[in-house]
Motif scaffolding. Structure first.
Motif, short mmCIF file in Angstrom:
data_model
loop_
_atom_site.label_atom_id
_atom_site.label_comp_id
_atom_site.label_asym_id
_atom_site.label_seq_id
_atom_site.Cartn_x
_atom_site.Cartn_y
_atom_site.Cartn_z
N LEU A 1 0.75 -1.00 -0.24
CA LEU A 1 -0.10 0.14 -0.17
C LEU A 1 0.81 1.49 0.13
O LEU A 1 1.42 1.74 1.04
CB LEU A 1 -0.93 0.09 1.11
N ARG A 2 1.32 1.57 -1.09
CA ARG A 2 2.14 2.94 -1.41
C ARG A 2 1.69 4.15 -0.98
O ARG A 2 0.49 4.46 -1.21
CB ARG A 2 2.77 2.81 -2.80
N ASP A 3 2.41 4.83 -0.44
CA ASP A 3 2.07 6.21 -0.04
C ASP A 3 0.67 6.32 0.78
O ASP A 3 -0.19 7.19 0.80
CB ASP A 3 1.61 7.19 -1.38
N MET A 4 0.25 5.20 1.72
CA MET A 4 -0.56 5.13 2.56
C MET A 4 -0.50 6.21 3.80
O MET A 4 -1.43 6.68 4.34
CB MET A 4 -0.77 3.83 3.03
N TYR B 1 3.50 0.19 4.62
CA TYR B 1 2.23 -0.86 4.96
C TYR B 1 2.04 -2.01 3.85
O TYR B 1 2.29 -1.67 2.46
CB TYR B 1 0.88 -0.08 5.02
N PHE B 2 1.42 -2.81 4.26
CA PHE B 2 1.23 -4.01 3.23
C PHE B 2 -0.12 -4.68 3.36
O PHE B 2 -0.50 -4.86 4.68
CB PHE B 2 2.26 -5.29 3.21
N SER C 1 -3.57 8.15 -2.12
CA SER C 1 -2.24 8.68 -1.45
C SER C 1 -2.68 9.60 -0.43
O SER C 1 -3.72 10.41 -0.52
CB SER C 1 -1.65 9.07 -2.82
N TYR C 2 -1.96 9.76 0.58
CA TYR C 2 -2.25 10.68 1.84
C TYR C 2 -2.12 12.06 1.15
O TYR C 2 -2.73 13.00 1.58
CB TYR C 2 -1.35 10.36 3.07
N SER D 1 -6.07 10.61 11.80
CA SER D 1 -5.61 9.42 10.86
C SER D 1 -5.32 8.19 11.77
O SER D 1 -5.20 7.10 11.15
CB SER D 1 -4.31 9.90 10.19
N ASN D 2 -5.23 8.35 13.02
CA ASN D 2 -4.90 7.22 14.02
C ASN D 2 -6.18 6.62 14.73
O ASN D 2 -5.93 6.15 15.70
CB ASN D 2 -3.75 7.68 14.99
N VAL D 3 -7.33 7.15 14.23
CA VAL D 3 -8.52 6.47 14.67
C VAL D 3 -9.40 5.77 13.52
O VAL D 3 -9.70 6.36 12.62
CB VAL D 3 -9.23 7.47 15.34
N MET D 4 -9.88 4.62 13.60
CA MET D 4 -10.50 3.78 12.58
C MET D 4 -11.93 3.93 13.16
O MET D 4 -12.29 3.71 14.28
CB MET D 4 -9.82 2.43 12.47
N VAL D 5 -12.94 4.05 11.88
CA VAL D 5 -14.04 4.24 12.20
C VAL D 5 -14.97 3.11 11.47
O VAL D 5 -14.65 2.90 10.06
CB VAL D 5 -14.78 5.53 11.77
N GLU D 6 -15.68 2.26 12.28
CA GLU D 6 -16.37 0.93 11.59
C GLU D 6 -17.70 0.94 12.22
O GLU D 6 -17.53 0.78 13.47
CB GLU D 6 -15.54 -0.09 11.57
#
Length: 436
Positions: A108-111, A119-120, A202-203, A248-253
């Protein structure tokens, strides 16, 4: 303040290549135009140099562009010539030889914005329908734990089971790097929801100049804010801290927030907001850092973008005025000077509840009743006390034997023997109204 100068020798064609790679950010960067004829004139060369300097200034002053690998390679090729994606892939391949159940699906480039963190997308062959996110990162300069304590801390993280921390499925440490595997979510992070962008882009494309960025609804802010604080409190209760909280360090699901990259602080990776909070003297504990970062994220949830600078004393007009008081207790100049509230925001809650409670009609009635009861007790004590003795000079009296009481001792005995249950009901006449 010491100023560091960096001299870069580049041709215009190098600037043109850099510009092409940065166009994904969606920002209009002031690159001087090309000129085919007369491009060797002295005046033209001097004008182009000034234009290229302005171009570099606009890039280096942007927080995301200045930290991108493309820009760092352009400015300092000797220190940023390594292919970090290739290095990470080699490390991951070596690990998979010892644990063949894992398989890389794609890089996962430029994530992310970190140069030395890659990241992969991977899968577990035993669970082929599930997707996982593998991250590889160099141990950072802030690492303080010994190798043994670091192993124990990572083992503790993998044992956490809570809805507000993204579960860490697996971790593996070497002398200089760490490999981590956690579930992959297509829903994206909290910043993706705020900026309304696709998670896999890309970010630089997602966050440099988001066109549809918008603050969240009040109910979402309340819900997500509480969940983030619950995750922070769990870490603190277990003797750990985050230090890397941002949207960006909080995942929402499914309307549930989970903290990501919780291991960053343990691995010694510097915080993205370190340059900001390190200048504030009162932010000098791990909890105060997390509270400050929470205020920074709360601002972005409210206004759709992070604050331009901190402290913040003039908050933009917004739809959620109730949130501003919380932001003021964290990001204002007064808050940064006096110190941060706790993770549970007790200081702000206590102040708000006290002000509301003190001014309520119910509390006013209660205070009147207490004052009336106090007055009744005082009148009773005055009634039972002996009369004040005559102050005229009298010959000295012989001392009383033990156990004998005087005026003072009688008053003391009356106070000690007072019992509310012995009081008789009295009929009072209210004469406070004016006589007409």
């Amino acid at each position: 303040m010491q100023v560091c100068w960096l001299q870069v020798i580049r041709r215009y064609s190098d600037f043109d290549i850099l510009h092409s790679s940065l166009m994904v950010c969606g920002i209009s960067l002031p690159l001087p135009p090309k000129k085919l004829i007369g491009n060797m004139d002295r005046e033209f060369i001097a004008e182009r140099q000034r234009g290229l300097q302005t171009y570099l200034d606009s890039i280096t002053q942007h927080p995301l562009l200045s930290n991108s690998l493309t820009v760092k390679k352009f400015l300092d090729p000797s220190n940023y010539s390594a292919n970090y994606t290739e290095i990470a892939l080699q490390q991951v391949s070596m690990f998979f030889r010892s644990d063949p159940k894992w398989e890389v699906l794609e890089p996962l480039r430029d994530m992310g914005w970190r140069i030395r963190k890659k990241y992969f997308l991977v899968k577990n062959k035993e669970l082929p329908k599930e997707k996982y996110l593998l991250s590889w990162v160099d141990l950072g300069p802030d690492k303080v734990l010994s190798d043994k304590d670091l192993q124990l801390a990572m083992k503790l993280l993998t044992s956490f089971s809570t809805p507000y921390l993204c579960p860490l499925v697996f971790s593996n440490l070497s002398e200089s790097s760490a490999l981590l595997i956690r579930p992959f979510s297509e829903s994206g992070c909290l910043r993706d929801h705020i900026c309304k962008v696709k998670p896999r882009d890309s970010y630089l494309k997602k966050y440099c100049n988001p066109k549809r960025s918008q603050g969240l609804e009040l109910e979402q802010i309340k819900l997500y804010g509480r969940q983030i604080l619950e995750g922070l409190k769990l870490l603190h209760d277990n003797g750990m801290f985050f230090g890397h909280l941002h949207t960006s360090n909080v995942m929402v699901e499914d309307d549930v927030c989970q903290l990501l990259e919780v291991e960053n602080g343990i691995l010694g990776v510097p915080s993205m907001l370190r340059a900001t909070f390190s200048q504030l003297r009162k932010i000098n504990t791990t909890e105060s850092i997390d509270v400050f970062c929470f205020g920074h994220s709360l601002y972005e949830m409210t206004y759709g973008r992070p604050p331009d600078s901190v402290p913040v004393d003039q908050f933009p007009a917004g739809p959620h005025t109730s949130v501003v008081s919380v932001l003021e207790s964290i990001l204002s100049s007064e808050a940064c000077k006096s110190g941060m509230p706790s993770v549970s925001l007790h200081h702000h809650r206590r102040l708000t509840r006290a002000q509301s409670h003190h001014s309520s009609e119910e509390e006013k009635k209660r205070r009147k009743i207490l004052a009336r009861k106090f007055l009744m007790r005082l009148l009773l004590l005055l009634h039972t006390a002996p009369p004040i003795p005559d102050r005229s000079p009298t010959p000295p009296q012989p001392p009383l034997p033990d156990g004998a009481g005087g005026g003072r001792s009688a008053l003391l005995s009356s106070i000690q023997a007072f019992s509310k249950g012995k009081l008789k009901k009295a009929n009072t006449t209210d004469r406070s109204k004016p006589v007409i």
